[in-house]
Design an enzyme around this catalytic site. Structure first.
Site, PDB file in Angstrom:
ATOM      1  N   CYS A 130      25.238  31.383  54.764  1.00 59.32           N
ATOM      2  CA  CYS A 130      23.756  31.330  54.482  1.00 59.32           C
ATOM      3  C   CYS A 130      23.192  32.510  54.052  1.00 59.32           C
ATOM      4  CB  CYS A 130      23.180  30.830  55.729  1.00 59.32           C
ATOM      5  SG  CYS A 130      23.832  28.994  56.304  1.00 59.32           S
ATOM      6  N   HIS A 268      15.966  32.222  56.276  1.00 59.66           N
ATOM      7  CA  HIS A 268      16.826  31.189  55.947  1.00 59.66           C
ATOM      8  C   HIS A 268      16.278  30.066  56.910  1.00 59.66           C
ATOM      9  CE1 HIS A 268      20.440  28.608  55.689  1.00 59.66           C
ATOM     10  NE2 HIS A 268      20.832  28.868  56.739  1.00 59.66           N
ATOM     11  N   ASN A 298      19.084  22.111  56.080  1.00 55.59           N
ATOM     12  CA  ASN A 298      19.790  23.658  56.096  1.00 55.59           C
ATOM     13  C   ASN A 298      20.409  23.459  54.718  1.00 55.59           C
ATOM     14  OD1 ASN A 298      21.451  25.886  55.871  1.00 55.59           O
ATOM     15  ND2 ASN A 298      22.010  25.747  58.312  1.00 55.59           N
TER      16      ASN A 298
HETATM   17  N1  ACO Z   1      21.693  13.856  68.072  1.00 48.97           N
HETATM   18  C1  ACO Z   1      21.692  13.576  69.435  1.00 48.97           C
HETATM   19  N2  ACO Z   1      22.129  14.195  70.215  1.00 48.97           N
HETATM   20  C2  ACO Z   1      23.150  15.258  69.840  1.00 48.97           C
HETATM   21  C3  ACO Z   1      23.231  15.502  68.326  1.00 48.97           C
HETATM   22  C4  ACO Z   1      22.394  14.842  67.605  1.00 48.97           C
HETATM   23  N3  ACO Z   1      22.306  15.099  66.308  1.00 48.97           N
HETATM   24  N4  ACO Z   1      23.883  16.684  68.089  1.00 48.97           N
HETATM   25  C5  ACO Z   1      24.231  17.169  69.401  1.00 48.97           C
HETATM   26  N5  ACO Z   1      23.707  16.532  70.508  1.00 48.97           N
HETATM   27  C6  ACO Z   1      23.955  16.464  71.836  1.00 48.97           C
HETATM   28  C7  ACO Z   1      25.300  17.007  72.535  1.00 48.97           C
HETATM   29  O1  ACO Z   1      26.207  16.285  72.211  1.00 48.97           O
HETATM   30  C8  ACO Z   1      24.685  17.423  73.698  1.00 48.97           C
HETATM   31  O2  ACO Z   1      25.118  16.308  74.516  1.00 48.97           O
HETATM   32  P1  ACO Z   1      25.718  16.439  76.084  1.00 48.97           P
HETATM   33  O3  ACO Z   1      24.559  17.678  76.762  1.00 48.97           O
HETATM   34  O4  ACO Z   1      25.749  15.318  76.642  1.00 48.97           O
HETATM   35  O5  ACO Z   1      26.740  17.354  75.716  1.00 48.97           O
HETATM   36  C9  ACO Z   1      23.096  17.624  73.822  1.00 48.97           C
HETATM   37  O6  ACO Z   1      22.933  17.196  72.343  1.00 48.97           O
HETATM   38  C10 ACO Z   1      22.780  19.055  73.620  1.00 48.97           C
HETATM   39  O7  ACO Z   1      23.530  19.759  72.489  1.00 48.97           O
HETATM   40  P2  ACO Z   1      23.433  21.305  72.258  1.00 48.97           P
HETATM   41  O8  ACO Z   1      24.271  21.739  71.374  1.00 48.97           O
HETATM   42  O9  ACO Z   1      23.467  22.171  73.874  1.00 48.97           O
HETATM   43  O10 ACO Z   1      21.823  21.089  71.795  1.00 48.97           O
HETATM   44  P3  ACO Z   1      21.141  22.429  71.148  1.00 48.97           P
HETATM   45  O11 ACO Z   1      19.556  22.404  72.157  1.00 48.97           O
HETATM   46  O12 ACO Z   1      21.472  23.952  71.414  1.00 48.97           O
HETATM   47  O13 ACO Z   1      20.695  22.090  69.859  1.00 48.97           O
HETATM   48  C11 ACO Z   1      21.625  22.909  67.600  1.00 48.97           C
HETATM   49  C12 ACO Z   1      21.740  22.185  68.765  1.00 48.97           C
HETATM   50  C13 ACO Z   1      20.542  22.174  66.951  1.00 48.97           C
HETATM   51  C14 ACO Z   1      22.886  22.672  66.545  1.00 48.97           C
HETATM   52  C15 ACO Z   1      21.403  24.336  68.023  1.00 48.97           C
HETATM   53  O14 ACO Z   1      22.326  24.880  68.748  1.00 48.97           O
HETATM   54  C16 ACO Z   1      21.388  25.184  66.619  1.00 48.97           C
HETATM   55  O15 ACO Z   1      20.391  24.894  65.702  1.00 48.97           O
HETATM   56  N6  ACO Z   1      22.357  26.001  66.556  1.00 48.97           N
HETATM   57  C17 ACO Z   1      22.413  26.933  65.475  1.00 48.97           C
HETATM   58  C18 ACO Z   1      23.078  26.027  64.247  1.00 48.97           C
HETATM   59  C19 ACO Z   1      22.857  26.733  62.803  1.00 48.97           C
HETATM   60  O16 ACO Z   1      21.778  27.033  62.525  1.00 48.97           O
HETATM   61  N7  ACO Z   1      23.884  26.598  62.044  1.00 48.97           N
HETATM   62  C20 ACO Z   1      23.688  27.070  60.864  1.00 48.97           C
HETATM   63  C21 ACO Z   1      25.002  26.959  60.165  1.00 48.97           C
HETATM   64  S1  ACO Z   1      24.934  28.021  58.513  1.00 48.97           S
HETATM   65  C22 ACO Z   1      26.192  28.178  57.766  1.00 48.97           C
HETATM   66  O17 ACO Z   1      26.538  29.305  57.507  1.00 48.97           O
HETATM   67  C23 ACO Z   1      26.848  27.038  57.258  1.00 48.97           C
END
Ligand code: ACO
Length: 344
Positions: A130, A268, A298
């Site tokens: 990214c 980003h 994203n």
């Molecule tokens: N729908 C519903 N529930 C979900 C989903 C979904 N799509 N995805 C995860 N959950 C659940 C999880 O299973 C978890 O359940 P549990 O508590 O029973 O285990 C709960 O939601 C909370 O999950 P968390 O991961 O703690 O949620 P968080 O508030 O941290 O948000 C997120 C997750 C959105 C992924 C966040 O951590 C984030 O944005 N992180 C950065 C990710 C990112 O930007 N990646 C970029 C990649 S770039 C590249 O180079 C390819």
């Protein structure tokens, strides 16, 4: 708007420390026709519009057509950027494609784009996930400074092809698209200073475990669905906020600017909460941030040029504007730079 207290040296076309007289001569983008809403995903995954919106800010994303690959998206964006610059493909000195989702594991996207455009020019891919567009800008600046030019830099991704459509942790986050810029020497623009970084001590926080040379695909590991992108979301979230903030502050300090001097902040587009947190920590108010994550999801290396194109279409980019760009990505990588918009 700039602070009324800003010194004249920080405005107009005066060179910022660490910058070069370069600018965006043309800008173009391409988004696939198919739009996938959160409700569409909720029909096939255990998720909801409410969860996706509140955790990420994403409302929809685009998905590429079955017959298309990354080079097709890149080529369409490139043609539009060339038209915008009033240039022919034959005027281009080098093509760079920032991507982490190439058409093939071996063989870069950029030469395919060059062929689609009907030219034989040096062409290579930049893979910093990214952060790829910012690494591409830095590479392009070096090429221009040493006499190559103009440079066609395209951020293009087909992330929906590399995520497990059944994994709600990642499938909801990503979209496809491409944005392209033609960069050239330009006394009315400036590019830099830059701050780029990489920490490869633990790529497993955001990577595709299988299908490379560390662990080639086998029936077993494909059966375990380990050939798809995986990440530890919370870890990445913390990393993104810390590194984009520090990197943005480094660029401002090196340029001798304050947050008040920034006309537009384009980060980003991974997650609205991350963008809001970084802008708040850097000290840039919401009205000077441009966000598109709600529309595009994203799109990795494509997200910044897509956001720039969207900002220009919305009338938010003007000649002389100081634009602060910042990104983070797999690797792990990060980077920031300042761009003085020259009116393309
Ligand atoms: N729908 C519903 N529930 C979900 C989903 C979904 N799509 N995805 C995860 N959950 C659940 C999880 O299973 C978890 O359940 P549990 O508590 O029973 O285990 C709960 O939601 C909370 O999950 P968390 O991961 O703690 O949620 P968080 O508030 O941290 O948000 C997120 C997750 C959105 C992924 C966040 O951590 C984030 O944005 N992180 C950065 C990710 C990112 O930007 N990646 C970029 C990649 S770039 C590249 O180079 C390819």
């Amino acid at each position: 708007m700039a602070s009324p207290l800003a010194e004249p040296a920080t405005r107009s076309t005066d060179r910022l420390p660490g910058s070069l007289p370069m600018g965006v001569l043309g800008l173009g983008h391409y988004l696939p026709d198919e739009v996938v809403t959160n409700d569409d995903l909720s029909e096939v995954l255990d998720t909801s519009d409410e969860w996706i919106r509140t955790r990420t800010g994403i409302q929809q994303r685009h998905r590429l057509a079955p017959e298309d690959a990354t080079s097709d998206l890149a080529t369409r964006a490139a043609r539009r950027a060339l038209d915008d610059a009033g240039l022919e493909a034959g005027d281009i000195g080098q093509i760079l494609v920032a991507t982490t989702t190439p058409d093939y594991p071996i063989s870069a996207v950029a030469p395919i784009v060059a062929d689609n455009l009907g030219v034989l020019v040096p062409a290579l891919d930049v893979n910093a996930a990214c952060s790829g567009f910012l690494y591409g800008l830095r590479t392009a600046a070096g090429l221009l400074a040493t006499g190559t030019g103009p440079v066609l830099l395209i951020g293009a991704e087909a992330l929906t092809r590399v995520v497990d459509p059944g994994d709600r942790n990642v499938a909801v986050l990503f979209g496809d698209g491409a944005g392209a810029v033609v960069l050239g020497m330009d006394d009315d623009g400036s590019l830099g200073p830059f701050d780029l970084g990489a920490d490869g001590s633990d790529p497993s926080s955001l990577y595709t475990p299988v299908g490379g040379t560390r662990e080639p695909t086998t029936d077993d590991n494909v059966g375990e669905r380990r050939h798809f992108l995986t990440m530890r979301g919370r870890e990445i979230y913390r990393f993104a906020v810390a590194n984009m903030t520090a990197s943005s502050q480094t660029v401002l300090r090196d340029a001798g600017l304050t947050p008040d001097d920034i006309d537009l902040f384009v980060g980003h587009q991974a997650n609205l909460r991350i963008l809001d947190a970084v802008a708040a920590k850097v000290g840039i108010p919401a009205e000077r941030c441009h966000t598109t994550v709600h529309l595009h999801g994203n799109t990795s290396a494509a997200s910044i040029p897509l956001a720039l194109a969207h900002a220009r279409d919305a009338g938010r980019l003007h000649a002389g504007d100081r634009v602060l760009l910042t990104a983070f990505g797999a690797g792990l990588t990060w980077g920031s730079c300042l761009l003085t918009w020259s009116g393309a």
